[in-house]
Scaffold this active site. Structure first.
Site, mmCIF file in Angstrom:
data_model
loop_
_atom_site.group_PDB
_atom_site.id
_atom_site.type_symbol
_atom_site.label_atom_id
_atom_site.label_comp_id
_atom_site.label_asym_id
_atom_site.label_seq_id
_atom_site.Cartn_x
_atom_site.Cartn_y
_atom_site.Cartn_z
ATOM 1 N N HIS A 104 47.240 78.157 33.585
ATOM 2 C CA HIS A 104 47.323 77.333 32.367
ATOM 3 C C HIS A 104 48.005 75.978 32.622
ATOM 4 C CE1 HIS A 104 51.253 79.758 31.496
ATOM 5 N NE2 HIS A 104 51.523 78.707 32.235
ATOM 6 N N HIS A 139 56.867 77.721 27.075
ATOM 7 C CA HIS A 139 57.662 77.038 28.097
ATOM 8 C C HIS A 139 58.782 76.253 27.423
ATOM 9 C CE1 HIS A 139 53.722 77.805 29.928
ATOM 10 N NE2 HIS A 139 54.287 77.723 31.110
ATOM 11 N N HIS A 180 52.971 79.555 42.278
ATOM 12 C CA HIS A 180 53.527 78.206 42.148
ATOM 13 C C HIS A 180 55.029 78.277 41.939
ATOM 14 C CE1 HIS A 180 52.652 79.154 37.882
ATOM 15 N NE2 HIS A 180 53.161 78.025 37.426
ATOM 16 N N GLU A 214 54.582 84.446 36.295
ATOM 17 C CA GLU A 214 53.646 84.376 35.157
ATOM 18 C C GLU A 214 52.506 85.389 35.305
ATOM 19 O OE1 GLU A 214 54.166 79.721 33.714
ATOM 20 O OE2 GLU A 214 52.397 80.238 34.886
HETATM 21 C C1 DHB Z 1 52.502 73.583 36.220
HETATM 22 C C2 DHB Z 1 52.066 74.909 36.129
HETATM 23 C C3 DHB Z 1 52.474 75.718 35.056
HETATM 24 O O1 DHB Z 1 52.127 77.028 34.913
HETATM 25 C C4 DHB Z 1 53.289 75.196 34.078
HETATM 26 O O2 DHB Z 1 53.614 75.990 33.034
HETATM 27 C C5 DHB Z 1 53.747 73.888 34.170
HETATM 28 C C6 DHB Z 1 53.347 73.079 35.240
HETATM 29 C C7 DHB Z 1 52.064 72.711 37.338
HETATM 30 O O3 DHB Z 1 51.352 73.151 38.237
HETATM 31 O O4 DHB Z 1 52.397 71.524 37.324
HETATM 32 FE FE FE Z 2 53.284 77.986 33.109
#
Ligand code: DHB
Ligand code: FE
Length: 281
Positions: free
Chosen positions: A12, A59, A193, A240
């Protein structure tokens, strides 16, 4: 009776929303990411769900460190897209489905999942980006949405196993809802990530691809992945992925994999995407 016809897992990443809103999807950086959703958009248009249950995380938009519900169910008639600091995304207000949501609240809480009931909430990129990826840029979203937020921001988040069990309880709740609805469940976030600290920028394609495999074909193993393993292998925001397990728990033990997409990177994230169907629909 209502029934769950399929599930969608997708990252997302907020920059994906920006690329859609600013019509950059055909630029070389973005094109391979969006190409991976074309089949999915055809699928969902053919399925025409009556409702989508969207499992996502807030978030620090609707909630903050002052209030951290582990699981929060949106029971309102509508949810406004939030301003996350750059203005509201130009997307329609998200219509809710209060009847199904309240039925889910009753069923899940009596099944001993102590959800927080939310009657007013703005929704951030965790929910709106997956809707845009699947439905494009319509004037109105094509079906009502039941938002289900999972805390993955502040330790301790729920375990993957608990999320999987919650999915099973959602399945039972939907199966017992009297109206004839075709329901799709979204699990959003991930894949690997890390947005912070020394390992910021971490991507682990090997872990991600294995996760895609076992989520589809061996969900018991996927549900057994511990917090420490997510953290070590998929980075701090890789946690996540527990939300994908809510979606998977809501589907049959055996599912048909309609579509899979994996691409690195989008912003800081490995984008993963699955479209799964229950066999008996
Ligand atoms: C990014 C990915 C995420 O899941 C998020 O909530 C905020 C930023 C990113 O890759 O920049
Ligand atoms: Fe996220």
């Amino acid at each position: 009776m209502a029934k769950i016809v399929g599930g969608i897992a997708t990252s997302h990443v907020p920059a994906i929303g920006v690329a859609i809103d600013q019509e950059k999807t055909q630029e070389p950086y973005w094109q391979p990411i969006f190409r991976g959703y074309e089949r999915s958009r055809q699928w969902i248009e053919a399925v025409q769900p009556d409702v989508a249950i969207v499992v996502y995380n807030d978030h620090a938009t609707a909630f903050s460190l002052e209030l951290i519900p582990t699981f929060a169910l949106g029971c309102a008639a509508e949810f406004a897209p939030a301003d996350e600091g750059w203005g509201r995304r130009p997307v329609p207000v998200v219509p809710g489905h209060p009847e199904l949501a309240w039925h889910m609240a009753q069923s899940l809480i009596l099944d001993e999942f102590d959800l927080t009931i939310v009657n007013r909430m703005e929704v951030d990129h965790g929910l709106t980006v997956p809707l845009s990826l699947l439905f494009g840029q319509p004037k109105r979203w094509p079906c009502p949405i039941v938002p289900l937020c999972v805390n993955v921001v502040q330790y301790p988040p729920p375990t993957g196993h608990r999320c999987w069990q919650l999915g099973k309880a959602i399945r039972k709740a939907v199966d017992q809802f009297a109206a004839d609805l075709r329901v799709v469940v979204f699990g959003t976030g991930g894949m690997s990530h890390q947005l912070q600290g020394q390992r910021a920028g971490l991507i682990n394609s090997e872990f991600d691809k294995r996760f895609l495999d076992i989520l589809v074909n061996d969900p018991h193993s996927a549900a057994a992945i511990s917090h420490v393993e997510y953290l070590r292998e998929a980075g701090s925001e890789g946690i996540e992925l527990v939300m994908w397990l809510v979606m998977r728990g809501a589907l049959d033990e055996q599912v048909r994999e309609v579509h899979r997409h994996y691409h690195v990177p989008a912003s800081n994230t490995a984008v993963g995407h699955l479209v799964l169907e229950n066999m008996l629909v």
